[in-house]
Write an enzyme that holds these catalytic residues in place. Structure first.
Site, PDB file in Angstrom:
ATOM      1  N   HIS A 180       3.909 -21.800  21.524  1.00  0.00           N
ATOM      2  CA  HIS A 180       2.635 -22.509  21.687  1.00  0.00           C
ATOM      3  C   HIS A 180       1.413 -21.775  21.108  1.00  0.00           C
ATOM      4  CE1 HIS A 180       1.268 -19.733  24.853  1.00  0.00           C
ATOM      5  NE2 HIS A 180       2.567 -19.605  25.068  1.00  0.00           N
ATOM      6  N   ASP A 181       0.505 -22.532  20.566  1.00  0.00           N
ATOM      7  CA  ASP A 181      -0.827 -22.050  20.157  1.00  0.00           C
ATOM      8  C   ASP A 181      -0.804 -20.970  19.072  1.00  0.00           C
ATOM      9  OD1 ASP A 181      -2.173 -23.693  22.173  1.00  0.00           O
ATOM     10  OD2 ASP A 181      -1.238 -22.324  23.616  1.00  0.00           O
TER      11      ASP A 181
END
Ligand code: COA
Length: 218
Positions: free
Chosen positions: A139-140
């Site tokens: 994620h991210d």
């Protein structure tokens, strides 16, 4: 435009793997482009090798150019420049059918994602990045243009991979780490601290081995 025919820069291992990816996607490849004189005129995996974009008048046809047919980030950048100079169309991203791109994650032009890779939420993959086979991107995380992520690499969440970074096979990147532009991570490394730009880091944990000079330097 999705069904335009493709030519691929590079007729080596990476280019041939991308040709096979195109076959799995139902995309027709009509040629490889390769600057090495010994490759010109060869037939590789049934596809002719052209020496350069000027070798054939491709502009008149419905053809787009894949520039990420080589793993070397600096070579990818050179091929993008040449393709633009010739006024040719750049191919869009090529994603293996086994790969799911979650909502919120983005893929730039000419990026490649190979079989078995897992892209998580809110991941940004910029232009001409290669995500090779069985890579995980959590994620991210963001991966800047021209980077190459080799097979089996695991990138944790909130990581920033700079432009033109090369990460070798089987490496792992700790969460929140930043890898500076045009640096190289040796295969099998564990990166636990930030890496400055234009450096070779390798080992477990990865430490600085040497500055990157020569053709990897922007
Ligand atoms: C990093 C790499 C590209 C070599 O680069 P190089 O510029 O030729 O580096 P050198 O061989 O001069 O090595 C410099 C130092 O780093 C060390 N080193 C290089 N790669 C290393 C690695 N993967 N792990 C640990 N140490 C490594 C060398 O032992 C050397 O150490 P020393 O100075 O103490 O002797 C190569 O070793 C590598 O890891 N390649 C991965 C290739 C890959 O994943 N390909 C995917 C194809 S799909």
């Amino acid at each position: 435009m999705d069904k335009e025919k493709l030519v691929i820069w590079g007729c080596g291992g990476m280019g041939r793997e991308i040709r096979y990816l195109c076959e799995e996607l139902g995309r027709e490849v009509v040629g490889f482009l390769d600057e090495r004189p010994e490759e010109c005129g060869q037939i590789v995996d049934g596809i002719p090798v052209l020496v350069d974009l000027g070798d054939m008048d491709l502009r008149q046809q419905e053809i787009a150019v894949v520039c990420a047919g080589v793993g070397d980030p600096a070579l990818k950048r050179k091929f993008v420049q040449k393709t633009r100079e010739y006024g040719m169309r750049l191919a869009g991203p090529l994603i293996h059918p086994s790969v799911r791109l979650p909502p919120g994650s983005r893929l730039g032009i000419g990026a490649i994602v190979c079989a078995g890779s897992v892209i998580s939420i809110n991941v940004r993959i910029e232009d001409f990045v290669i995500i090779n086979t069985n890579v995980t991107v959590a994620h991210d995380t963001s991966i800047a243009a021209y980077a190459t992520i080799s097979p089996g690499v695991n990138i944790s969440g909130n990581v920033s991979v700079g432009e033109g970074v090369f990460i070798g096979t089987g490496s792992a990147i700790r969460e929140k780490v930043s890898i500076g532009g045009w640096s190289v991570i040796g295969g099998g490394s564990f990166v636990k601290d930030d890496v400055p730009k234009c450096m070779l880091y390798a080992g477990v944990p990865a430490v600085m081995k040497k500055p990157i000079l020569g053709n990897l330097k922007p």
